[in-house]
Design an enzyme around this catalytic site. Sequence first.
Site: not given
Length: 345
Positions: A148, A155, A208, A221, A332
């Site tokens: 990830y 990305r 983060y 979000r 999730e």
Amino acid sequence: MRAQDETPSSHLRVERLSLPASLALATDGKAPFAALGYGTPHGVAWMPTVNARVLSANGAMADVWHVSGPQHVKSGTTGIARWRTDGHWLLGAIDLDEATEKQGLAELAHRAYRDLFKTLDQAGTPHLQRIWNYLPQINADGGGLERYRQFNLGRQEAFLEAGRAAFEGAPAACALGIHQGALSIRFLAGQQAPLPVENPRQVSAYRYPETYGPRSPTFSRAALADIGDGNIALFISGTASIVGHETVHHGDVLEQTRETLRNLQAVIDAANERGTAKFSLAELDCVVYARHPSDTEAVRSIIEGTLGANAPMARHAVYLEADICRSDLLVEIEAHTVAAGQLRA
């Protein structure tokens, strides 16, 4: 006049349908604008699928997108990206098999997003509304760096190279671990920039700390989009049991589900402050990703116990087997919904 200041000339509408009902829409030889399928067959050109096991009793489902107004839907490819557009809205799909491509995940993610941005430029639909990312073995080690985190590296690099908002203003998105198949990216774009929404209970993902990897996840979000005809869509990114930036309720799927619902409500509350459209948790069309299929009924019991078994969110939910972006997360939920109203400037 800039594109994002214009009133949409094509209205967008979405409905969640069973696979048979979705395919029936194309029986006259004219397919809907596009769809995103869950457990649906491969090879339906207008319905790229999510290659994950369906855990819902209703079986394969699809979110079918319709456009209204003067229509001339065309299909095409840009590099490795396949897409359909009516000139105002675009739904695209990218699939890259690591075994065939002989590249690492960071390189593949970078390549995929590079072609994604080329697609938007060439099609004249410059603004990403929502992205769905699916990658095999999301929590596995990728040669010293979790897969990830490798994906996030490639990305974000592509976002920065393309001059796209990788921090404030990033699109809504999710990233899940599938158990088979290729790196798969699905994306919805349009001519108007959506309005990003953050969750006051959480640190923005793109902020983060470095303990979560060399590059932060690139998404907001949620996002609010004017889809025309007096309607606003709320696209909620993958949401889990995270407060601040830390996972909470380790090993407890019931409490993780409750915390996830609290986070969804917090996002909805924030979105409701950004315009006259009013959204509710009970009205969401959601996709629930469960790490362990055996947890499905437990997750369902919390959703139905919180909202009522007849709430649209409970009745229409699609449950899929998928790994979550953190190995300590068990569930999730991502979602969309539409309400009448306007966005505030």
